[in-house]
Design an enzyme around this catalytic site. Sequence first.
Site, PDB file in Angstrom:
ATOM      1  N   TYR A  17     -17.442  30.261  38.104  1.00 36.27           N
ATOM      2  CA  TYR A  17     -18.510  31.154  38.562  1.00 36.27           C
ATOM      3  C   TYR A  17     -18.274  31.720  39.957  1.00 36.27           C
ATOM      4  CZ  TYR A  17     -20.958  28.897  34.698  1.00 36.27           C
ATOM      5  OH  TYR A  17     -21.309  28.422  33.458  1.00 36.27           O
ATOM      6  N   HIS A  22     -24.055  36.360  40.059  1.00 35.88           N
ATOM      7  CA  HIS A  22     -25.099  35.348  40.237  1.00 35.88           C
ATOM      8  C   HIS A  22     -24.819  34.451  41.447  1.00 35.88           C
ATOM      9  CE1 HIS A  22     -28.763  34.540  38.259  1.00 35.88           C
ATOM     10  NE2 HIS A  22     -28.417  33.533  37.492  1.00 35.88           N
ATOM     11  N   TYR A  67     -26.628  23.924  39.177  1.00 36.38           N
ATOM     12  CA  TYR A  67     -26.670  25.169  38.408  1.00 36.38           C
ATOM     13  C   TYR A  67     -27.958  25.905  38.742  1.00 36.38           C
ATOM     14  CZ  TYR A  67     -22.436  23.749  36.140  1.00 36.38           C
ATOM     15  OH  TYR A  67     -21.145  23.367  35.925  1.00 36.38           O
ATOM     16  N   ASP A  94     -29.170  36.661  44.342  1.00 39.46           N
ATOM     17  CA  ASP A  94     -28.896  37.966  43.732  1.00 39.46           C
ATOM     18  C   ASP A  94     -30.169  38.524  43.098  1.00 39.46           C
ATOM     19  OD1 ASP A  94     -28.532  37.356  40.418  1.00 39.46           O
ATOM     20  OD2 ASP A  94     -28.395  35.639  41.781  1.00 39.46           O
TER      21      ASP A  94
END
Length: 194
Positions: A17, A22, A67, A94
């Site tokens: 990620y 994100h 997460y 974001d």
Amino acid sequence: MAERALIVGLGNPGPRYANTRHNAGFMVVDRLAERYSIAWRSEKGPSLLGWGQLDGCPAGLMKPLTYMNRSGAAVAEVVRYYRIPLERLLVVYDDIHLPPGRIRLRPGGSAGGHNGVEDIIRALGTTAFPRLRIGIGSNFERGRQADYVLSPFTREEWPLIDEALERACQAAVTFACEGIEAAMNRYNRVENSL
């Protein structure tokens, strides 16, 4: 001297990620940590924390490692343990409702559909904490939001995003030293002139 601030960047942990839309919040606190030589440590719950000075103002940087959608418990644990007043907490994340390259500061309010922020609101039991949103745009087809936010910025988007991350860092430092009103006055106004 300003009371200690806590700047929380939201994102998802792990290399998969790392440069996704994100993770804009992680990108901001990572830049601040590098710029101000603040070392990341695992010291309280499922998060990375670093304490130091931003332009001479005491501040902590935080990345929850739970997460995105489960950020709340980790943030609440650090806020309570270190007794951070909610007006000294800045959550950076974001936002698909802002175009790429825009940033927007607010003293509180709803989650605006952002699951990570919604979870923090639930864990803290209030919407009354400052936040800094980084626009990532909404260039996705209906039903493809998850794929969009978990994909990397395009080469075309990156110059705008890089500039937004830079302004977000400056806004976070202003917040740490002068508070949310000063940061809003300075950086929300800059937005409107672009």
